[in-house]
Enzyme design. Structure first.
Site, PDB file in Angstrom:
ATOM      1  N   ARG A 433       0.815  -1.206   0.000  1.00  0.00           N
ATOM      2  CA  ARG A 433       0.000   0.000   0.000  1.00  0.00           C
ATOM      3  C   ARG A 433       0.852   1.261   0.000  1.00  0.00           C
ATOM      4  O   ARG A 433       0.481   2.258  -0.611  1.00  0.00           O
ATOM      5  CB  ARG A 433      -0.939   0.012   1.211  1.00  0.00           C
ATOM      6  CG  ARG A 433      -2.089  -0.983   1.098  1.00  0.00           C
ATOM      7  CD  ARG A 433      -3.038  -0.856   2.273  1.00  0.00           C
ATOM      8  NE  ARG A 433      -4.142  -1.812   2.145  1.00  0.00           N
ATOM      9  CZ  ARG A 433      -5.281  -1.580   1.526  1.00  0.00           C
ATOM     10  NH1 ARG A 433      -5.479  -0.403   0.970  1.00  0.00           N
ATOM     11  NH2 ARG A 433      -6.226  -2.494   1.467  1.00  0.00           N
ATOM     12  N   GLU A 463      -1.915  -8.650   3.880  1.00  0.00           N
ATOM     13  CA  GLU A 463      -3.351  -8.734   4.096  1.00  0.00           C
ATOM     14  C   GLU A 463      -3.871 -10.075   3.592  1.00  0.00           C
ATOM     15  O   GLU A 463      -3.328 -10.659   2.660  1.00  0.00           O
ATOM     16  CB  GLU A 463      -4.071  -7.579   3.380  1.00  0.00           C
ATOM     17  CG  GLU A 463      -3.649  -6.205   3.877  1.00  0.00           C
ATOM     18  CD  GLU A 463      -4.412  -5.080   3.210  1.00  0.00           C
ATOM     19  OE1 GLU A 463      -5.495  -5.340   2.650  1.00  0.00           O
ATOM     20  OE2 GLU A 463      -3.923  -3.933   3.250  1.00  0.00           O
ATOM     21  N   GLU A 474     -10.481  -1.797  -5.191  1.00  0.00           N
ATOM     22  CA  GLU A 474      -9.816  -0.863  -4.281  1.00  0.00           C
ATOM     23  C   GLU A 474      -8.409  -0.536  -4.767  1.00  0.00           C
ATOM     24  O   GLU A 474      -7.954   0.605  -4.646  1.00  0.00           O
ATOM     25  CB  GLU A 474      -9.755  -1.426  -2.865  1.00  0.00           C
ATOM     26  CG  GLU A 474      -9.138  -0.425  -1.900  1.00  0.00           C
ATOM     27  CD  GLU A 474      -9.134  -0.898  -0.460  1.00  0.00           C
ATOM     28  OE1 GLU A 474      -8.668  -0.125   0.396  1.00  0.00           O
ATOM     29  OE2 GLU A 474      -9.576  -2.020  -0.195  1.00  0.00           O
ATOM     30  N   ASP A 534     -12.356   6.488 -10.535  1.00  0.00           N
ATOM     31  CA  ASP A 534     -12.670   7.846 -10.100  1.00  0.00           C
ATOM     32  C   ASP A 534     -11.578   8.781 -10.608  1.00  0.00           C
ATOM     33  O   ASP A 534     -10.681   9.186  -9.875  1.00  0.00           O
ATOM     34  CB  ASP A 534     -12.761   7.898  -8.574  1.00  0.00           C
ATOM     35  CG  ASP A 534     -13.145   9.283  -8.067  1.00  0.00           C
ATOM     36  OD1 ASP A 534     -13.627  10.088  -8.887  1.00  0.00           O
ATOM     37  OD2 ASP A 534     -12.953   9.556  -6.864  1.00  0.00           O
ATOM     38  N   HIS A 743     -18.985  -8.225   1.451  1.00  0.00           N
ATOM     39  CA  HIS A 743     -18.227  -9.007   0.481  1.00  0.00           C
ATOM     40  C   HIS A 743     -18.152  -8.151  -0.776  1.00  0.00           C
ATOM     41  O   HIS A 743     -19.037  -8.201  -1.646  1.00  0.00           O
ATOM     42  CB  HIS A 743     -18.920 -10.337   0.181  1.00  0.00           C
ATOM     43  CG  HIS A 743     -18.904 -11.308   1.316  1.00  0.00           C
ATOM     44  ND1 HIS A 743     -17.755 -11.669   1.977  1.00  0.00           N
ATOM     45  CD2 HIS A 743     -19.915 -11.986   1.930  1.00  0.00           C
ATOM     46  CE1 HIS A 743     -18.042 -12.541   2.931  1.00  0.00           C
ATOM     47  NE2 HIS A 743     -19.347 -12.754   2.930  1.00  0.00           N
ATOM     48  N   CYS A 745     -16.391  -8.272  -3.356  1.00  0.00           N
ATOM     49  CA  CYS A 745     -16.260  -8.990  -4.630  1.00  0.00           C
ATOM     50  C   CYS A 745     -17.622  -9.271  -5.253  1.00  0.00           C
ATOM     51  O   CYS A 745     -17.745  -9.388  -6.480  1.00  0.00           O
ATOM     52  CB  CYS A 745     -15.510 -10.302  -4.427  1.00  0.00           C
ATOM     53  SG  CYS A 745     -13.886 -10.109  -3.660  1.00  0.00           S
TER      54      CYS A 745
END
Length: 777
Positions: A433, A463, A474, A534, A743, A745
C-alpha cells in the site's frame, strides 16, 4: 401546375459504373425484371386491372416511349450505347427547370406528349380511383419521370434539395384520404415496380435518381410494402441506395439534412401558406426513423416467443435475437443505410449520436452469440453497427469480449504448463500500500502482452483478502489517486474545471514517461477487467484516444480562462487588436520556468491582426491540446492501446468511452433500492431494512459514495445507473454491537438485525468511515 418546355439536355456522367453489376449489398435480393417487364407486371396474373383508363394510358405511354427511344438513339449514340431510356416530351430530361407557381397552381401538369409533373395540387384535382391510378401509373412507370415530380420552387430550399419534400408528404396524405383500399394496393404495386426498375436498370446518365428514391421513401407505408413472396420492399430500395456511386449517396444525405441545415426543424414559426409550424418539416432524424422503424419492427418480431403457452412463464419471455437469424428480411441492408446517415451525422453534427440508438436492438440483442460472430472474418452481427448500440450494450459487449480472451489465456496456460512447466493462469500483482505505483510499474514492465489479457488478481502484501473482484477495485481506486496526485508531477488539475491535463514540458524525463505509460495501462486494465475509476480527465482526452480531432471548444474544460480570452479575441475590433501589440509568440510555464513558443515560423515578428486572428487561435489551441503534450500523450495512448487497442472500445464514441471509464454521475439510490436483492431471511418489509433505507435516504452525496465504496470497493456508478448494480443485503445474525461488513467482490452488504433506527445509523456510519483494508471473515 408546371409545364416543362425546356429542351432535353444531358449532364456529364457522375461516377458511372457497369450497368448490370451488383454490389454485395444486393447479392441476396431476388432476381429483377427488365424495365419493360416491370411495367408489364403492373397487371399480374390473377390481379384485377387497376382501371381501364390506367391500362390504356400506360400502354399509350409505353408506345410513345418506344418511338422516342428510337429517334433518340439515332440522334444520340451515347445514350443508345448506355441503354438509358429517355423520357418523352419536352420534360424528357431528369434536370427539370424549376418555375414559379408549382404549388397551388391548378393548370394541367401534362406536356404536349402526355408526361406528368406531379404536385399535391394536381393530385388533389384528380377525380376517382381510376384517374388517380392512371396518372400515377404514368409517373411511377419511369423513375426519371418520377424524379421530375414535386419540384422545389423556393430557391433557398432548392439549393439544398430539388424535391419539395413537404409537397410530397401532402400528396401522399391526399392520396390516402381520397382513395379506396384497392387504389392503395395499386399504389403499392406501382412503388414495387418502380423500385424493381431502379434496381435492375438504373438511369445513371442523370445525377438525380436520388430524387426518385427520396419521393419513394416519403411514402408513409414504405416500410410495410412487400413483394409477392412476402419479402419487404424497403431493403430492396436500400440496395438501390447502396449501389449508387459515393457522390450520389452523399447527395441523398444532403437531401435528408436540408431542413436541418436551414434551421427549419427546430423553428416554431407558423408557415403562412399552410398554417403549420416549420418545425413540422421533415428533418434528418425523421428520415433515419424510416429505417429505424423497420429495424425495430423486425427485431421485436424475431423476439416474440414461438407458440407461447400461458402456463409456462419461460415460454412467454421474449427471445434473444441475433442478426444472422434475421438475414431473411435483409435487415443488414437497412442497417447499412443507417450507417451512411450516421457517418454523415458524425461529420456534420446534426443530431446527438445517442439519437441512433435502437431500443429494440438493445433490449433483445443476444450479446453472448453476437460477440463471437462479430469476431469471425465474415460474421454477421449487430456489433457491426455500433451506432445502434447504447453505452450499456457496448459495455456488455466489451465484458464478454474480455471474458473470451481471459478464458482463452486460461486454457493456453494449462496447455503450456503441460509442456514447458508451470505458468500462472492469472495476471497477479503483489503490491504494498505504501509503494503502489513503484511496485505496479515494476511488475507490469516485466509482463508480456499476452499476460495482460489474463484475469487480474491483486494481493496487498500483509493482508489476507482473496481477490474475487473487490480487492482489485480498491487497488485501482488507490493507485489512480496516487498517479494523479501532485507529488508525481504528471497531471495538473485546473482550479476552475477540476479536470486533469498533462503538465507542459519541453523535455519530459524518462521516468515521467514511464509513469505516464503506466497510467495508460492502468486505465486500459480497468476497462478490460470491468472496473470503474474515479478520475477526472477532460472529454478531449477520450476524443484523442479514439483518434477524433480536438477543437477549440475542447479547450473550455482544460483551461476555461484561456478559452474565454480566445473567445474575446474573436470579438475585438481592428483598433483593439492593434492596441494589444500581440505577436504569434506565446509564453508557457515549464515546471516553474517561463518558456516561449512560436506558433508559426517567424512568429515573434508576425503581428496579430483581424486577418490572421483565426490562424492565431487555431495554432494556440493546437499547441495546448497537441504539441505541448505530444510525447506525454503518445506514451499514455501506447499504454492504453496495449490493453484495449484491438477491443470493441475502438467502435465507441468519446462520450461513451468516458462513461465506460468513469461511470455515471447520477446517484439515484431510489433505483438502487428498487433493484436490491435480499438474502438470509430479509425482505423489503423487514423492519431493519426499512431502517436502512430511511438512514440512507438522509445521506448526502459524499456519504452515499462512501457507502458504495464500503459495499462494492468503488464509489462509481456503472453505466446504466445504480439499477445495473447487482446489490445484495444479507442477514448477518440478530441484534448485536457488530459493525456491518461486506463481500465487496460480490456487492453483498452483511447487515445484523439491529433493534433500533439510531443503533443502525451509528453502526453503519462507523463502518463506512473506516472502510479501507481487507481481512478474512
Amino acid at each position: 401546375m408546371v409545364e416543362s418546355s425546356e429542351p432535353s439536355r444531358k449532364r456529364p456522367r457522375v461516377g458511372r459504373r457497369p450497368r448490370h453489376s451488383q454490389s454485395p449489398a444486393s447479392s441476396s435480393m431476388r432476381p429483377m425484371v427488365t424495365r419493360s417487364q416491370a411495367q408489364a407486371l403492373t397487371l399480374r396474373p390473377g390481379d384485377e386491372p387497376p382501371s381501364t383508363a390506367a391500362g390504356v394510358e400506360m400502354e399509350e405511354s409505353r408506345k410513345r416511349k418506344v418511338g422516342c427511344m428510337a429517334s433518340m438513339r439515332a440522334e444520340s449514340p451515347e445514350c443508345a450505347e448506355a441503354g438509358c431510356e429517355a423520357t418523352v416530351g419536352s420534360a424528357g430530361n431528369c434536370d427539370s427547370q424549376q418555375e414559379d407557381g408549382g404549388e397551388g397552381d391548378s393548370e394541367d401538369a401534362e406536356s404536349s406528349h402526355g408526361d406528368i409533373i406531379l404536385t399535391s395540387s394536381y393530385v388533389g384535382e384528380l377525380q376517382g380511383d381510376q384517374e388517380l391510378v392512371a396518372k400515377l401509373g404514368l409517373v411511377f412507370s419511369d423513375p426519371c419521370t418520377l424524379a421530375r415530380s414535386f419540384p422545389q420552387t423556393n430557391p433557398e430550399l432548392a439549393a439544398q434539395c430539388p424535391v419539395d419534400v413537404e409537397d410530397v408528404r401532402r400528396a401522399y396524405a391526399c392520396i390516402k384520404a381520397k382513395t379506396t383500399d384497392k387504389a392503395m394496393r395499386d399504389l403499392q404495386l406501382l412503388t414495387v415496380n418502380a423500385v424493381a426498375m431502379m434496381s435492375l436498370d438504373p438511369c445513371d446518365e442523370h445525377d438525380n435518381q436520388m430524387n426518385a428514391v427520396l419521393i419513394l421513401l416519403l411514402n408513409p407505408s414504405i416500410t410495410e410494402y412487400t413483394h409477392d413472396d412476402s419479402t419487404f420492399l424497403l431493403p430492396e430500395l436500400c440496395s438501390v441506395i447502396l449501389n449508387q456511386p459515393s457522390e450520389q449517396k452523399s447527395l441523398l444525405m444532403r437531401y435528408f439534412a436540408a431542413a436541418d441545415h436551414l434551421g427549419l426543424v427546430q423553428s416554431s414559426t407558423p408557415d403562412a401558406a399552410s398554417g403549420r409550424a416549420e418545425g413540422d418539416r421533415m428533418g434528418f432524424m425523421q428520415y433515419a426513423n424510416i429505417f429505424q422503424s423497420f429495424v425495430t419492427r423486425e427485431t421485436n418480431r424475431a423476439a416474440k416467443p414461438v407458440a407461447p403457452q400461458p402456463s409456462s412463464v419461460s415460454e412467454t419471455m421474449p427471445k434473444k435475437v441475433c442478426l444472422h437469424s434475421l438475414s431473411g428480411c435483409s435487415l443488414p441492408l437497412v442497417a447499412q443505410c443507417l450507417a451512411l446517415m450516421n457517418s454523415y451525422n458524425t461529420t456534420h453534427g446534426i443530431v446527438p449520436h445517442s439519437a441512433f440508438y435502437n431500443d429494440a436492438v438493445n433490449e433483445h440483442i443476444d450479446t453472448k452469440e453476437e460477440v463471437p460472430r462479430f469476431r469471425m472474418p465474415k460474421g454477421v452481427s449487430f456489433c457491426n453497427y455500433p451506432f445502434l448500440l447504447s453505452p450499456t450494450t457496448k459495455s456488455e459487449v466489451i465484458r464478454i469480449e474480455s471474458m473470451i480472451h481471459m478464458r482463452t489465456e486460461l486454457q493456453d496456460s494449462f496447455f503450456r504448463a503441460m509442456f514447458s512447466g508451470v505458468t500462472c493462469p492469472y495476471l497477479v500483482l503483489e503490491v504494498r500500500r505504501e509503494s503502489l505505483v513503484r511496485d505496479t510499474l515494476y511488475q507490469l514492465d516485466l509482463k508480456m502482452s499476452q499476460d495482460l489479457r489474463k484475469q487480474l488478481k491483486v494481493r496487498f502484501v500483509g493482508e489476507e483478502g482473496v481477490d474475487e473482484g473487490g480487492v482489485q477495485k480498491e487497488f485501482f481506486q488507490l493507485i489512480v489517486r496516487d498517479v494523479f496526485s501532485s507529488k508525481y508531477g504528471i497531471f495538473k488539475a485546473n482550479n476552475e474545471s477540476q479536470y486533469y491535463w498533462f503538465l507542459s514540458q519541453a523535455s519530459p524525463t524518462k521516468d515521467m514517461l514511464e509513469e505516464i505509460w503506466l497510467t495508460g495501462q492502468l486505465i486500459g486494465l480497468a476497462v478490460y477487467n470491468g472496473v470503474i475509476l474515479d478520475i477526472h480527465l477532460p472529454p478531449v482526452m477520450y476524443k484523442k484516444l479514439l483518434g477524433v480531432s480536438a477543437t477549440t471548444e475542447d479547450l473550455r474544460e482544460i483551461d476555461p480562462e484561456l478559452y474565454h480570452g480566445l473567445t474575446q479575441l474573436r470579438r475585438m475590433s481592428d483598433d483593439e487588436l492593434s492596441f494589444l501589440e500581440r505577436s504569434f509568440e506565446i509564453e508557457y510555464d515549464d515546471l516553474g520556468r517561463l518558456r516561449t513558443h512560436e506558433l508559426i515560423p517567424d512568429g515573434a515578428s508576425t503581428i496579430l491582426d483581424a486577418e490572421n486572428r483565426e490562424l492565431f487561435i487555431d495554432r494556440y489551441v493546437d499547441f495546448v491540446l497537441n504539441k505541448s503534450c505530444a510525447k506525454q500523450f503518445a506514451e499514455f495512448k501506447a499504454g492504453f492501446d496495449r490493453i484495449c487497442g484491438s477491443s470493441y472500445v475502438r467502435y465507441m464514441q468519446p462520450q461513451e468511452l468516458e462513461l465506460l471509464v468513469c461511470g455515471c454521475s447520477d446517484l439515484d439510490f431510489g433505483a438502487l433500492e428498487s433493484s436490491t436483492v435480499y438474502d438470509g431471511g430479509y425482505s423489503r418489509t423487514t423492519k431493519v431494512i426499512e431502517y436502512f433505507w430511511q438512514v440512507v435516504g438522509e445521506f448526502g452525496d459524499d456519504l452515499k459514495r462512501k457507502l458504495l465504496f464500503f459495499a462494492t470497493s468503488s464509489d462509481r456508478v456503472p453505466i446504466g445507473g445504480l439499477s445495473k448494480l447487482q446489490f445484495v443485503i444479507a442477514k448477518n445474525g440478530g441484534d448485536s454491537d457488530r459493525l456491518p461488513t461486506s463481500h465487496t467482490c460480490f456487492n453483498v452488504l452483511l447487515l445484523p438485525e439491529y433493534s433500533s433506527l439510531e443503533k443502525l445509523r451509528e453502526r453503519l456510519l462507523t463502518a463506512i468511515h473506516n472502510s479501507e483494508g481487507f481481512g478474512m471473515i
